[in-house]
Enzyme design. Structure first.
Site, PDB file in Angstrom:
ATOM      1  N   CYS A  43       0.869  -1.243  -0.025  1.00 16.72           N
ATOM      2  CA  CYS A  43       0.103  -0.092   0.237  1.00 16.72           C
ATOM      3  C   CYS A  43       0.811   1.360   0.174  1.00 16.72           C
ATOM      4  CB  CYS A  43      -0.856   0.078   1.148  1.00 16.72           C
ATOM      5  SG  CYS A  43      -1.918   1.449   1.394  1.00 16.72           S
ATOM      6  N   CYS A  48      -1.330   1.469  -3.308  1.00 14.82           N
ATOM      7  CA  CYS A  48      -2.313   2.603  -3.093  1.00 14.82           C
ATOM      8  C   CYS A  48      -1.921   3.952  -2.988  1.00 14.82           C
ATOM      9  CB  CYS A  48      -3.124   2.481  -1.904  1.00 14.82           C
ATOM     10  SG  CYS A  48      -3.509   0.916  -1.538  1.00 14.82           S
ATOM     11  N   LYS A  51       0.420   5.153  -6.181  1.00 11.64           N
ATOM     12  CA  LYS A  51      -0.620   5.430  -7.106  1.00 11.64           C
ATOM     13  C   LYS A  51      -1.420   6.206  -7.172  1.00 11.64           C
ATOM     14  CE  LYS A  51      -4.331   3.819  -6.752  1.00 11.64           C
ATOM     15  NZ  LYS A  51      -4.771   2.456  -6.511  1.00 11.64           N
ATOM     16  N   TYR A 176      -8.341  -3.946 -11.511  1.00 11.87           N
ATOM     17  CA  TYR A 176      -8.148  -2.620 -10.985  1.00 11.87           C
ATOM     18  C   TYR A 176      -6.677  -2.121 -11.645  1.00 11.87           C
ATOM     19  CZ  TYR A 176     -11.398  -3.177  -7.037  1.00 11.87           C
ATOM     20  OH  TYR A 176     -12.581  -3.371  -6.105  1.00 11.87           O
ATOM     21  N   GLU A 180      -6.601   1.511 -13.644  1.00 11.70           N
ATOM     22  CA  GLU A 180      -6.165   2.644 -13.026  1.00 11.70           C
ATOM     23  C   GLU A 180      -4.949   3.235 -13.760  1.00 11.70           C
ATOM     24  OE1 GLU A 180      -5.318   1.409  -8.877  1.00 11.70           O
ATOM     25  OE2 GLU A 180      -7.375   1.902  -8.461  1.00 11.70           O
ATOM     26  N   HIS A 434     -28.067  20.026  -2.930  1.00  8.97           N
ATOM     27  CA  HIS A 434     -27.981  20.618  -4.374  1.00  8.97           C
ATOM     28  C   HIS A 434     -27.006  21.941  -4.606  1.00  8.97           C
ATOM     29  CE1 HIS A 434     -29.827  21.058  -8.336  1.00  8.97           C
ATOM     30  NE2 HIS A 434     -29.858  22.350  -7.973  1.00  8.97           N
ATOM     31  N   GLU A 439     -26.460  13.812  -5.098  1.00  5.69           N
ATOM     32  CA  GLU A 439     -27.794  14.015  -4.522  1.00  5.69           C
ATOM     33  C   GLU A 439     -28.789  12.914  -5.236  1.00  5.69           C
ATOM     34  OE1 GLU A 439     -29.938  17.714  -5.733  1.00  5.69           O
ATOM     35  OE2 GLU A 439     -28.156  18.060  -7.048  1.00  5.69           O
TER      36      GLU A 439
HETATM   37  P1  NDP Z   1      -7.381  -8.139 -10.911  1.00  2.00           P
HETATM   38  O1  NDP Z   1      -7.764  -9.550 -10.518  1.00  2.00           O
HETATM   39  O2  NDP Z   1      -8.103  -7.176 -10.546  1.00  2.00           O
HETATM   40  O3  NDP Z   1      -7.135  -7.875 -12.386  1.00  2.00           O
HETATM   41  C1  NDP Z   1      -6.258  -9.088 -12.971  1.00  2.00           C
HETATM   42  C2  NDP Z   1      -6.313  -8.893 -14.515  1.00  2.00           C
HETATM   43  O4  NDP Z   1      -5.439  -9.755 -15.006  1.00  2.00           O
HETATM   44  C3  NDP Z   1      -7.997  -9.368 -14.919  1.00  2.00           C
HETATM   45  O5  NDP Z   1      -8.383  -8.850 -15.950  1.00  2.00           O
HETATM   46  C4  NDP Z   1      -7.448 -10.935 -15.436  1.00  2.00           C
HETATM   47  O6  NDP Z   1      -8.095 -11.308 -16.351  1.00  2.00           O
HETATM   48  C5  NDP Z   1      -5.999 -10.655 -16.216  1.00  2.00           C
HETATM   49  N1  NDP Z   1      -5.249 -11.678 -15.951  1.00  2.00           N
HETATM   50  C6  NDP Z   1      -5.017 -12.683 -14.814  1.00  2.00           C
HETATM   51  N2  NDP Z   1      -4.198 -13.660 -15.479  1.00  2.00           N
HETATM   52  C7  NDP Z   1      -3.971 -13.489 -16.452  1.00  2.00           C
HETATM   53  C8  NDP Z   1      -3.329 -14.196 -17.647  1.00  2.00           C
HETATM   54  N3  NDP Z   1      -2.527 -15.476 -17.482  1.00  2.00           N
HETATM   55  N4  NDP Z   1      -3.228 -13.717 -19.035  1.00  2.00           N
HETATM   56  C9  NDP Z   1      -3.825 -12.838 -19.260  1.00  2.00           C
HETATM   57  N5  NDP Z   1      -4.739 -11.550 -18.237  1.00  2.00           N
HETATM   58  C10 NDP Z   1      -4.598 -12.309 -17.146  1.00  2.00           C
HETATM   59  O7  NDP Z   1      -5.825  -7.870 -10.227  1.00  2.00           O
HETATM   60  P2  NDP Z   1      -4.909  -6.539 -10.251  1.00  2.00           P
HETATM   61  O8  NDP Z   1      -3.590  -7.020 -10.203  1.00  2.00           O
HETATM   62  O9  NDP Z   1      -5.325  -5.549 -11.116  1.00  2.00           O
HETATM   63  O10 NDP Z   1      -5.431  -6.208  -8.783  1.00  2.00           O
HETATM   64  C11 NDP Z   1      -5.271  -7.243  -7.618  1.00  2.00           C
HETATM   65  C12 NDP Z   1      -6.197  -6.865  -6.508  1.00  2.00           C
HETATM   66  O11 NDP Z   1      -5.478  -5.811  -5.818  1.00  2.00           O
HETATM   67  C13 NDP Z   1      -7.653  -6.457  -7.024  1.00  2.00           C
HETATM   68  O12 NDP Z   1      -8.539  -7.402  -7.000  1.00  2.00           O
HETATM   69  C14 NDP Z   1      -7.851  -5.546  -5.696  1.00  2.00           C
HETATM   70  O13 NDP Z   1      -8.702  -6.328  -4.845  1.00  2.00           O
HETATM   71  C15 NDP Z   1      -6.747  -4.948  -5.211  1.00  2.00           C
HETATM   72  N6  NDP Z   1      -6.301  -3.588  -5.922  1.00  2.00           N
HETATM   73  C16 NDP Z   1      -7.200  -2.605  -5.409  1.00  2.00           C
HETATM   74  C17 NDP Z   1      -6.926  -1.517  -5.763  1.00  2.00           C
HETATM   75  C18 NDP Z   1      -8.017  -0.456  -5.037  1.00  2.00           C
HETATM   76  O14 NDP Z   1      -8.611  -0.668  -4.136  1.00  2.00           O
HETATM   77  N7  NDP Z   1      -8.113   0.929  -5.626  1.00  2.00           N
HETATM   78  C19 NDP Z   1      -6.126  -1.001  -6.686  1.00  2.00           C
HETATM   79  C20 NDP Z   1      -5.276  -1.985  -7.067  1.00  2.00           C
HETATM   80  C21 NDP Z   1      -5.473  -3.295  -6.747  1.00  2.00           C
HETATM   81  P3  NDP Z   1      -9.781 -12.205 -16.113  1.00  2.00           P
HETATM   82  O15 NDP Z   1     -10.840 -10.905 -15.810  1.00  2.00           O
HETATM   83  O16 NDP Z   1      -9.936 -12.732 -17.418  1.00  2.00           O
HETATM   84  O17 NDP Z   1      -9.494 -13.224 -14.922  1.00  2.00           O
END
Ligand code: NDP
Length: 444
Positions: A43, A48, A51, A176, A180, A434, A439
């Site tokens: 984080c 976080c 970022k 995510y 982002e 407002h 709202e």
């Molecule tokens: P996510 O699980 O959100 O996204 C991973 C992405 O990678 C998905 O689109 C997935 O596709 C794709 N993917 C996974 N494996 C492969 C592969 N082998 N080949 C191609 N594509 C692949 O993970 P993130 O790493 O973005 O974030 C991890 C977690 O961290 C989040 O789920 C969230 O909980 C947390 N986070 C929170 C944030 C916030 O609160 N603002 C900011 C950043 C992270 P598919 O959908 O098809 O599985």
């Protein structure tokens, strides 16, 4: 009774680990914290916080565009080096605060990698220490698929540390982190292509929200390519060539894989002591955060719960309260709000419409799309979406979703109400403020 060196050893100095260690220390317990890197974890150091600082930097682009309509004549020049320098200084400042917090709580820091020798003993550097209770809070790290040329791709850690902005960037993933960073780099002037293997970005989000968000990203200038996987990356004279399954050859200056995260369990020796993990390597815990070994616990991203900083912090704090303060409060995982800091932001709390329909009989959704007043006079075309999902039988609000400026700030307040069992009638009894965007939620 067996004598241990410590009441508690915490492995991992991220958000969850530091909270657990310092609260236990403040209760007068003898606590050790093992962390081989800087304190603060994903984080603070590589997630976080840096970022969000980049999101703030990027958000000025939209503000400068909108400002013209309000009479401001701004010729905004962006200096990436200044941003990176100030961001690093801020992270160092926070890191020092973390050190101060654990020192004040009397926690002993071991700045080395830790691994289990047996169920009560930890090897950390050249020392062996023992404890009655052990918390594993080692977090996670980016995972990259094994394709040809993967060594040329950067991950989110490296994306935060770029020395200069590339002219073009290909981001792979649809979750995510992918959306982002696509928003950040697009707003900072990089030509961003976002490639995702599925049909629509943000799998697991409400369908209306994901569709609306994806269109907003396209409208903001991001090129979104769906339903194809990347198969290889090759180095070229002035950048990289990325090959996709559907036969594309994409030239780009930077390849960024945001393809999910994996738990940091390497070198912990979990096999040796018999701690159970799931298929993805995450440590299985019960409602008490306990692993299958009753005095060994896991909190945060290394465990099989939601990967969110406030979740890790709460899990660590409640666990220590139960261990050392006689509390019986458990972590509650319902209605956890979260926000994707994309551009626009996506705030959510509760169920998606599809999840609600699976769990309840009579589900109705109410949705509104509009252009926020802030941008109405300007060239900024961004639209806002607000959606509530209601159980008709009980009138209970099951989900609230917001896509738009300040979605995170808005959803935080509504999450409080949802935890108390918010109904649509209660929303309607509430007077709106407002003119605001929020709202809209009390009149839907
Ligand atoms: P996510 O699980 O959100 O996204 C991973 C992405 O990678 C998905 O689109 C997935 O596709 C794709 N993917 C996974 N494996 C492969 C592969 N082998 N080949 C191609 N594509 C692949 O993970 P993130 O790493 O973005 O974030 C991890 C977690 O961290 C989040 O789920 C969230 O909980 C947390 N986070 C929170 C944030 C916030 O609160 N603002 C900011 C950043 C992270 P598919 O959908 O098809 O599985």
């Amino acid at each position: 009774m067996t004598q241990y060196d410590y009441d508690l050893i915490v492995i991992g100095g991220g958000s969850g680990g530091v909270r657990a260690a310092r609260i236990a220390g403040s209760y007068g317990k003898k606590v050790a914290l093992c962390e081989s890197d800087k304190l603060g974890g994903t984080c603070v150091i590589r997630g976080c916080v840096p970022k969000k600082l980049m999101v703030y930097a990027a958000s000025y682009q939209k503000m400068f565009t909108a400002a013209k309509a309000f009479g401001w004549d701004i010729d905004g020049q962006f200096n990436f080096t200044t941003l990176q320098k100030n961001k690093d200084q801020e992270i160092n400042r926070l890191n020092k605060i973390y050190h101060g917090l654990i020192e004040k709580a009397g926690v002993t820091l071991y700045p080395n990698h830790a691994s289990f020798i047996d169920q009560h003993s930890i090897q950390v550097g050249s020392q062996t220490i023992t404890a009655q209770h052990i918390i594993i809070a080692t977090g996670g790290t980016p995972q990259m698929p094994d394709i040809a040329g993967i060594e040329y791709a950067i991950n989110s850690n490296q994306a935060l540390e770029l020395a200069e902005l590339p002219k073009s960037m290909l981001i792979y993933g649809g979750g995510y982190i992918a959306v982002e960073f696509a928003g950040i780099f697009n707003a900072l002037g990089v030509a961003v292509k976002l490639v995702y293997r599925g049909p629509q970005l943000l799998r697991g989000f409400d369908d209306d929200v994901a569709q609306f968000a994806q269109q907003s990203f396209v409208d903001s200038g991001i090129e979104v390519i769906t339903q194809t996987s990347l198969t290889a990356i090759a180095k070229t004279a002035d950048g990289y060539k990325v090959i996709s399954e559907d036969g594309r050859n994409i030239d780009t200056d930077c390849v960024f894989f945001a393809t999910g995260r994996q738990p940091n369990i390497q070198g912990l020796n979990l096999d040796k002591i018999g701690v159970n993990t799931d298929d993805s390597g995450r440590i299985r815990v019960d409602s008490q955060q306990a692993t299958n070994i009753s005095h060994i616990y896991a909190v945060g991203d290394v465990s099989n719960a939601d990967q969110l900083t406030p979740v890790a912090i709460k899990e660590g704090h409640l666990l220590v309260d139960r261990l050392f303060k006689g509390s019986d409060r458990l972590m509650e995982y319902d209605n956890i709000p979260s926000t994707v800091f994309s551009m626009p932001e996506i705030g959510r709390c509760g169920l998606t419409e599809a999840e609600a329909c699976e769990q309840y009989n009579q589900v109705k959704s109410y949705i509104s799309q509009f252009r926020a007043m802030k941008y109405a006079m300007s060239e900024v075309q961004e639209k806002t979406l607000m959606k509530i999902i209601v159980c008709e039988e009980s009138d209970r609000v099951l989900g609230i979703h917001v896509v738009g400026t300040d979605a995170g700030e808005i959803i935080q307040g509504f999450a409080v109400a949802m935890k108390q069992g918010l109904t649509r009638d209660q929303l309607h009894k509430t007077i709106g403020i407002h003119p605001t965007s929020a709202e809209e939620l009390v009149i839907l």
